[in-house]
Scaffold this motif. Structure first.
Motif: not given
Length: 243
Positions: A61-82
């Motif tokens: 996700i990109r975009g200034h209005a999506n900062t929380t969603s960006q962080h949550d998505q990054d957290t989720y992707l790291r969890a899937l891999q870990a």
């Protein structure tokens, strides 16, 4: 039995949101491998044990209005891999653009019905004459993911044609996958998991015994999401609040 699982991440996410409820917790922290194992074990009729190769196709996700969603998505992707809930993550692109389209409402089966001028809102030309049935044009910001369907199709066909999988499962309801899914069914048994609350796309339907046979179809339920969750903490990665 080696089973390739090919997931359209955005199709899965928005499908889950529609089935489980956008603001409700308990479904987004999804263990994709556990979900696939659950459905294959109960719905496929295939003989196990199953060795899954899970390919997760998404876009950041990109975009200034999506900062929380960006962080949550990054957290989720790291969890899937870990957690090793996926074996391959394939990234598409997240595109932001301005689109101009006629104003419309949803008709039968979601098909657009153009809004036209009629009382109490009418359109007149420069001479003051009424312009009946004039359409209204709207300029809107559009954010959309690009490439996941192509990436799903590519990984599916590469693995099937190289004979690295004995069967395949596609997690998507995108009708654009009609041809690669049909070709895969000629060579290996294919399961189609519809992650949305909508009818399975007609382009993805078929006969269980077509090609090599052993094909099946399943539509996810809210219980499939809630029963297939990652641990709240995966190493140092913690589930976002509200998830």
């Amino acid at each position: 039995m080696k089973v390739g699982v090919y997931v359209d991440g955005y199709n899965l996410y928005y499908g889950g949101r529609g089935i489980c409820g956008r603001g409700l917790p308990g479904w987004r922290w999804l263990d994709v491998r556990a979900l696939a194992e659950r459905v294959i074990g109960s719905e496929s009729g295939w003989s196990g044990p199953f060795d899954l190769h899970v390919v997760f196709c998404t876009a950041r996700i990109r975009g200034h209005a999506n900062t929380t969603s960006q962080h949550d998505q990054d957290t989720y992707l790291r969890a899937l891999q870990a957690h090793r809930a996926i074996d391959v993550i394939e990234m598409g692109q997240y595109v932001e653009r301005v689109a101009t389209s006629p104003l419309a409402t949803a008709g039968k089966r979601g098909k657009p019905v153009l809004a036209t001028s009629h009382w109490p809102i009418e359109v007149r030309d420069s001479a003051g004459a009424d312009v009946p049935q004039a359409t209204f044009m709207a300029s809107v910001a559009r954010r959309e993911e690009k490439g996941s369907d192509v990436n799903v199709a590519t990984h599916l066909l590469l693995d099937v044609l190289a004979s690295t999988v004995d069967a395949a499962v596609v997690v998507s309801n995108d009708s654009d996958l009609k041809l690669p899914v049909a070709e895969a069914r000629l060579r290996v048994p294919v399961g189609l998991i519809n992650p949305t609350g909508k009818y399975t796309a007609g382009a993805l339907s078929g006969q269980p015994h077509a090609g090599v046979g052993g094909h099946w179809w399943y539509q996810l339920q809210s219980s499939d999401f809630t029963a297939s969750q990652l641990p709240d903490s995966v190493g140092k990665v913690k589930k976002p609040a509200g998830w």
